[in-house]
Design an enzyme around this catalytic site. Structure first.
Site, PDB file in Angstrom:
ATOM      1  CG  HIS A  13      -8.647   2.067   0.309  1.00 23.71           C
ATOM      2  ND1 HIS A  13      -7.952   2.445   1.433  1.00 23.71           N
ATOM      3  CD2 HIS A  13      -9.292   3.182  -0.118  1.00 23.71           C
ATOM      4  CE1 HIS A  13      -8.170   3.734   1.661  1.00 23.71           C
ATOM      5  NE2 HIS A  13      -8.977   4.202   0.723  1.00 23.71           N
ATOM      6  CG  HIS A  15     -13.105   6.624  -1.161  1.00 23.76           C
ATOM      7  ND1 HIS A  15     -13.274   7.089   0.121  1.00 23.76           N
ATOM      8  CD2 HIS A  15     -11.778   6.360  -1.298  1.00 23.76           C
ATOM      9  CE1 HIS A  15     -12.100   7.134   0.735  1.00 23.76           C
ATOM     10  NE2 HIS A  15     -11.177   6.687  -0.102  1.00 23.76           N
ATOM     11  NE  ARG A  17     -16.371  10.216  -3.102  1.00 29.92           N
ATOM     12  CZ  ARG A  17     -15.225  10.296  -2.478  1.00 29.92           C
ATOM     13  NH1 ARG A  17     -15.106   9.892  -1.228  1.00 29.92           N
ATOM     14  NH2 ARG A  17     -14.159  10.773  -3.088  1.00 29.92           N
ATOM     15  CE  LYS A  99      -8.450   5.007   6.039  1.00 29.57           C
ATOM     16  NZ  LYS A  99      -8.820   5.332   4.683  1.00 29.57           N
ATOM     17  CG  HIS A 136      -5.063   8.840   5.238  1.00 32.29           C
ATOM     18  ND1 HIS A 136      -5.617   8.957   3.989  1.00 32.29           N
ATOM     19  CD2 HIS A 136      -4.059   9.737   5.295  1.00 32.29           C
ATOM     20  CE1 HIS A 136      -4.971   9.904   3.320  1.00 32.29           C
ATOM     21  NE2 HIS A 136      -4.027  10.395   4.090  1.00 32.29           N
ATOM     22  CG  HIS A 174      -3.984   5.224   0.469  1.00 32.76           C
ATOM     23  ND1 HIS A 174      -3.247   5.804   1.462  1.00 32.76           N
ATOM     24  CD2 HIS A 174      -5.271   5.498   0.756  1.00 32.76           C
ATOM     25  CE1 HIS A 174      -4.056   6.412   2.314  1.00 32.76           C
ATOM     26  NE2 HIS A 174      -5.297   6.227   1.903  1.00 32.76           N
ATOM     27  CG  LEU A 219      -4.192  14.214   0.007  1.00 29.27           C
ATOM     28  CD1 LEU A 219      -5.049  14.966   0.996  1.00 29.27           C
ATOM     29  CD2 LEU A 219      -2.720  14.614   0.147  1.00 29.27           C
ATOM     30  CG  ASP A 247      -7.697   5.821  -2.076  1.00 28.57           C
ATOM     31  OD1 ASP A 247      -8.842   5.953  -1.602  1.00 28.57           O
ATOM     32  OD2 ASP A 247      -6.794   6.641  -1.872  1.00 28.57           O
TER      33      ASP A 247
END
Ligand code: DOR
Ligand code: ZN
Length: 343
Positions: A13, A15, A17, A99, A136, A174, A219, A247
């Protein structure tokens, strides 16, 4: 133990960008991990196989010379995703999961799902081709306390979903609560969870130590100490349903240090070292390899990596900030010490 060699890990997991921001953070992950499940919450989101293929090309083009890193792509589920898109994604061989963001739950989730009922056909297509759904897991109901949104999600959304779609493979991403750990541990084998390093290392006090700490805001938000302990317990348990997902979520410093700061903690600069610290603190370093390197590929039906990495116990200082394209970001433990180092 002062040195540990394990199969090269993967991050399930992440990110990354895009553009110059991606180019700034990608080397941190590629140095440590062989593969990563790349989140699709770009602006605009990665909603189709065609967009995922283009994003994958941009990531591969941005890799440092000689880096052997494979981005595993995901699709962003919307109310309008069609079952045919799932079949196309599966056939591509490069899209490995879909996702689910509840609309409005977190960073760039405006196009997320407003009503799970609308996704029935998509979930059936995912069941047929064995494509995992990554969740999520927070309700967005403003009447539900922020610290209860994961627990309530389990009752209101996840339990009925798992029941209704009897072959759907799901990863609760997460996890932050004792209740989520228990839910996953007692669910059928097709239900798994990722755990971040920061949720193993901090509790919600870290958001308020001596003042408000925006760089500890993410989060789902960190919970009480009893929940952190429950996460450590399942992470080191050797139960193959729990595996590594950082995450790591970079945001420019000025977008977190503001009156409405973004959610996300950057941990890729120490993506495996932080887990080593958490497992070491639980006297369970011998369980790190399963969690970091074996259980993830086993769940996704991918081969385990064949190379190794070595970590050694030696202190190093995390920089106060890191370059983030034209911006700066503040990494987890900025200015502090880390106990484990990648050799
Ligand atoms: O803290 C978070 N940051 N949680 C998320 O769900 C999204 C992520 C991001 O993209 O920044
Ligand atoms: Zn995320």
């Amino acid at each position: 133990m002062s040195r540990i060699t394990i199969t090269r890990p993967d991050d399930w997991h992440l990110h990354l960008r895009d553009a110059e921001h991606m180019r700034a953070v990608l080397p941190d992950t590629a140095r440590r991990f062989a593969r990563a499940i790349v989140m699709p919450n770009l602006k605009p989101p990665v909603t189709t196989t065609a967009l995922a293929l283009q994003y994958r090309d941009r990531i591969r083009a941005a890799l440092p010379a000689g880096a052997a890193f494979e981005p595993l792509m995901t699709l962003y589920l919307t109310d309008n995703t069609q079952p045919a898109e799932i079949e196309k994604a599966k056939r591509s061989g490069v899209v490995h999961a879909v996702k689910y963001y509840p609309a409005g739950a977190t960073t760039n989730s405006d196009s997320g799902v407003t009503d799970l009922e609308k996704c029935r056909g998509v979930f059936e297509a995912m069941e047929s081709c064995g494509m995992p759904l990554l969740l999520h897991g927070e309700v967005t109901d403003p009447a539900v306390d922020v610290f209860d949104r994961e627990r309530v999600f389990l009752e209101r959304v996840l339990a009925p979903l798992v029941e209704r779609h009897a072959r759907l493979r799901v990863v609760l991403e997460h996890i932050t609560t004792r209740e989520a750990a228990r839910f996953v541990a007692t669910a059928p084998p097709r239900v798994a969870a990722t755990i971040t390093a920061h949720h193993l290392l901090i509790n919600r006090n870290a958001l308020f130590t001596g003042g408000i700490r925006p760089h500890h805001y993410c989060l789902p938000v960190a919970k009480r100490e009893e929940h952190r302990r429950a996460l450590v317990e399942v992470a080191v348990s050797g139960i193959p349903k729990f595996f590594l997902g950082t995450d790591s979520a970079p945001h420019a410093r000025h977008t977190k240090e503001t009156d409405c700061g973004c959610a996300g903690i950057y941990t890729a600069h120490a993506g495996i070292e932080l887990y080593a610290e958490a497992f070491d603190a639980a006297r369970s370093l011998d369980r790190l390899q399963g969690f970091a390197s074996h259980f993830g590929p086993d769940f996704y039906g991918l081969p385990r990596n064949s190379e190794n990495i070595t970590l050694e116990r030696s202190e190093w200082r995390v920089p106060d900030e890191l370059a983030f394209g034209p911006d700066k970001l503040v990494p987890f433990r900025a200015g502090g010490k880390l106990k484990w180092n990648l050799v």
